[in-house]
Design an enzyme around this catalytic site. Sequence first.
Site, PDB file in Angstrom:
ATOM      1  N   ASP A  10       0.857  -1.178   0.000  1.00 52.97           N
ATOM      2  CA  ASP A  10       0.000   0.000   0.000  1.00 52.97           C
ATOM      3  C   ASP A  10       0.899   1.236   0.000  1.00 52.97           C
ATOM      4  OD1 ASP A  10      -2.321   1.699   0.526  1.00 52.97           O
ATOM      5  OD2 ASP A  10      -1.563   1.798   2.588  1.00 52.97           O
ATOM      6  N   ASP A  12      -0.211   5.182   0.884  1.00 49.29           N
ATOM      7  CA  ASP A  12      -0.459   6.133   1.975  1.00 49.29           C
ATOM      8  C   ASP A  12      -0.575   5.400   3.307  1.00 49.29           C
ATOM      9  OD1 ASP A  12      -1.035   8.867   0.518  1.00 49.29           O
ATOM     10  OD2 ASP A  12      -2.052   7.309  -0.627  1.00 49.29           O
ATOM     11  N   ASP A 198      -2.398  -0.581   5.896  1.00 54.85           N
ATOM     12  CA  ASP A 198      -2.797   0.050   7.158  1.00 54.85           C
ATOM     13  C   ASP A 198      -4.294   0.285   7.293  1.00 54.85           C
ATOM     14  OD1 ASP A 198      -2.550   2.194   5.111  1.00 54.85           O
ATOM     15  OD2 ASP A 198      -3.043   3.508   6.800  1.00 54.85           O
TER      16      ASP A 198
END
Length: 255
Positions: A10, A12, A198
Amino acid sequence: MTRYKLLALDMDGTVLNSRNEISETTCEWIHRATECGITVMFATGREVQSIEPFVRQLGLQSPLVSVNGSEVWAAPGCLKIRHPLANEWVEELYELGRRSSCYYWAYTVKDVCTANNWPERIERSPDDAWLKFRFKCTDPYKLQELHSALSAVGRYELTNSSPHSIEVNPRGINKASGLREVCRMLGIRMEEVIACGDSLNDLKMIQAAGLGVAMGNAQDIVKSAADWVTGTNDEDGVAKVIQTFLLNVNCGSSR
């Protein structure tokens, strides 16, 4: 020799730190991984235009999963498959957003349309199709009410990239589905993949991968589902994953 062949990241909150940068340390360890034959790729909710500068920074020629799986790229600039939102679905999402007090915007292949510059015509040609719709609201009750309304429709994949957002893709389209397509292209198994993230839009790929890793700053639901929890995005958590599971550097476990 590591059992893993692919590292899906991922962006960001994961490979990007809080300054929206890839740190020198993380860059170094990504380069070490690629030099050892590991495929390192991005699997992100971002549209491809905002991914490209970081792809160039790292010198990657690997596949990409963008817009939460709505696009899968065999390599930068080489689109493999696209899963758009139907025009009538976007009309429905727009009306839901307009009636709610939530801010909303949507991504097409070429543009970002916000509540402030929403186009008069919803219809888009296939080369500028709708890819993702997003809502944002700081009121958790209103956000839950909107989530329930969207869930009741039954044709949307609902995730988030922050606790205050809802991201909408076609049902069944997510980072895990995109990653499976990449594995088919490369001839590897999902068991040979490490996936790091996240947020809720990372959850399914973390669950599907051979090793699912949550960042130290991840949402609790993501941490609970992960096989391992690394450092935060400001602590070079991705570098620690590479050191521990790909290059066998003993740096300790966070779980």
